[in-house]
Design an enzyme around this catalytic site. Sequence first.
Site, PDB file in Angstrom:
ATOM      1  N   ASP A   1      -1.314   6.592   6.634  1.00  0.00           N
ATOM      2  CA  ASP A   1      -2.380   5.774   6.047  1.00  0.00           C
ATOM      3  C   ASP A   1      -2.693   4.680   7.056  1.00  0.00           C
ATOM      4  OD1 ASP A   1      -4.003   4.016   4.719  1.00  0.00           O
ATOM      5  OD2 ASP A   1      -2.675   3.690   3.005  1.00  0.00           O
TER       6      ASP A   1
ATOM      7  N   LYS B   1     -12.487  -1.356   6.399  1.00  0.00           N
ATOM      8  CA  LYS B   1     -11.789  -2.361   7.187  1.00  0.00           C
ATOM      9  C   LYS B   1     -12.319  -2.353   8.621  1.00  0.00           C
ATOM     10  CE  LYS B   1      -8.996  -2.389   3.473  1.00  0.00           C
ATOM     11  NZ  LYS B   1      -8.168  -1.459   2.709  1.00  0.00           N
TER      12      LYS B   1
ATOM     13  N   TRP C   1       0.808  -1.219   0.000  1.00  0.00           N
ATOM     14  CA  TRP C   1       0.000   0.000   0.000  1.00  0.00           C
ATOM     15  C   TRP C   1       0.841   1.269   0.000  1.00  0.00           C
ATOM     16  CZ3 TRP C   1      -4.343   0.183  -2.128  1.00  0.00           C
ATOM     17  CH2 TRP C   1      -5.207  -0.916  -2.086  1.00  0.00           C
TER      18      TRP C   1
HETATM   19  C1  LIG Z   1      -7.519  -0.918   1.628  1.00  0.00           C
HETATM   20  C2  LIG Z   1      -6.382  -0.001   1.741  1.00  0.00           C
HETATM   21  C3  LIG Z   1      -6.212   1.114   0.903  1.00  0.00           C
HETATM   22  C4  LIG Z   1      -7.079   1.378  -0.309  1.00  0.00           C
HETATM   23  O1  LIG Z   1      -8.364   1.581  -0.047  1.00  0.00           O
HETATM   24  P1  LIG Z   1      -9.450   1.823  -1.203  1.00  0.00           P
HETATM   25  O2  LIG Z   1     -10.589   2.290  -0.396  1.00  0.00           O
HETATM   26  O3  LIG Z   1      -9.671   0.514  -1.901  1.00  0.00           O
HETATM   27  O4  LIG Z   1      -8.929   2.852  -2.127  1.00  0.00           O
HETATM   28  C5  LIG Z   1      -5.153   1.952   1.144  1.00  0.00           C
HETATM   29  N1  LIG Z   1      -4.295   1.738   2.145  1.00  0.00           N
HETATM   30  C6  LIG Z   1      -4.417   0.676   2.955  1.00  0.00           C
HETATM   31  C7  LIG Z   1      -3.439   0.489   4.068  1.00  0.00           C
HETATM   32  C8  LIG Z   1      -5.468  -0.217   2.789  1.00  0.00           C
HETATM   33  O5  LIG Z   1      -5.591  -1.278   3.607  1.00  0.00           O
END
Ligand SMILES: *Cc1c(COP(=O)(O)O)cnc(C)c1O
Length: 371
Positions: A178, A202, A104
């Site tokens: 993030d 999540k 990511w």
């Molecule tokens: C799932 C995820 C993303 C991307 O999320 P989207 O909503 O699909 O764009 C970005 N960073 C991390 C750490 C993630 O787990």
Amino acid sequence: MSSCSRPFNFSAGPSVMPLAVLEQIENDLLSWQGQGLSVMEMSHRSDEFMHICQQAENDLRCLLAIPEHFKILFMQGGGTGANAAIPLNLSQTGTVDMLITGHWSAHSKQEAEKYARVHTVFSGQANHYRDIAPIEQWQFSKGAAYLHVCSNETVHGVALTQLPDLTALGINIPLVVDCSSDIASRAIDWNLVGVAFAGAQKNLGPAGLTVIVVREDLLGRALPICPSIFNFELLAKHHSMYNTPPTWSIYVAGLVFKWSLAQRDGELSGLAAIEARNQRKASLLYSTIEQSNFYYSQVDKNVRSKMNVPFFLKKTALTPTFLQQASQQGLIQLAGHKALGGVRASLYNAMPESGVQQLADFMQQFERSYA
Ligand SMILES: *Cc1c(COP(=O)(O)O)cnc(C)c1O
């Protein structure tokens, strides 16, 4: 389908929701609080929805102990949208520093490169993203606008055990985190943070909502090309209602925040209770892996994620059988990310301890049958 026949869902996202929240939604679906309409059908400018949205914001602030000098923004675009929104709002010096610890953050880097020069302070790529060098070894650039990190790498199962303290290193730039896959799983030290962002799907609720928590002094720096719907200052000024926000996702996330606040574990409550439970869940799974001669984890012990646990069978060819039998026993969505293969168990807040216990029992039983 009765609730007792629901399997344990280990999906990495969208992922398991608290059953109590799903039941509440079911109860309110056709007529929210006796109003004769669903939240889905409400104007985002109605008093009812404005109240739902404000309550969600207040509850999230309370749950994560977010200080008053941070704005909470409810956006769309997911974590991927935020990967663009962050440089568009904050890269005014033209250079940004990034810590590359897995799938990511590598993805974030690619997106940031459209808008800024990206300098990598450390990359775990050469070692297949199995460890993270200590902060003393990171190579910062001069004049970066911020440092971007991913606190939990959802694919590689690598996590920062604590956020970097840049001020302690004499580096005076904001930290961007993030935390899409570990927000609300453990406490955040807001003294260390400039911006934190997370897609909701999540730990917070349904897909469609992106939460941005931004320190007030970082507003007003957007590049002129920044789209209005990504402009943090504009969103803050309009209380996340510059345009139609993802109303349904905000409502459901609000219910998840209330559920989270109500969690208890012995003396602990709210986030502390959730964190204690997550610790036990992860310990149980990692010790099951460690104690076997049949499964293994590739991740350095110091940086193992408590949310996403990728692991492998030494007899690789048995993986499809493992996944199939797990699924038959009500343990679903355990296939590893396509980049890694193997198995991945995501242990988000809404995964009960009994689910992890059943997974551990299944793993031991499978090992006895096939070792
Ligand atoms: C799932 C995820 C993303 C991307 O999320 P989207 O909503 O699909 O764009 C970005 N960073 C991390 C750490 C993630 O787990």
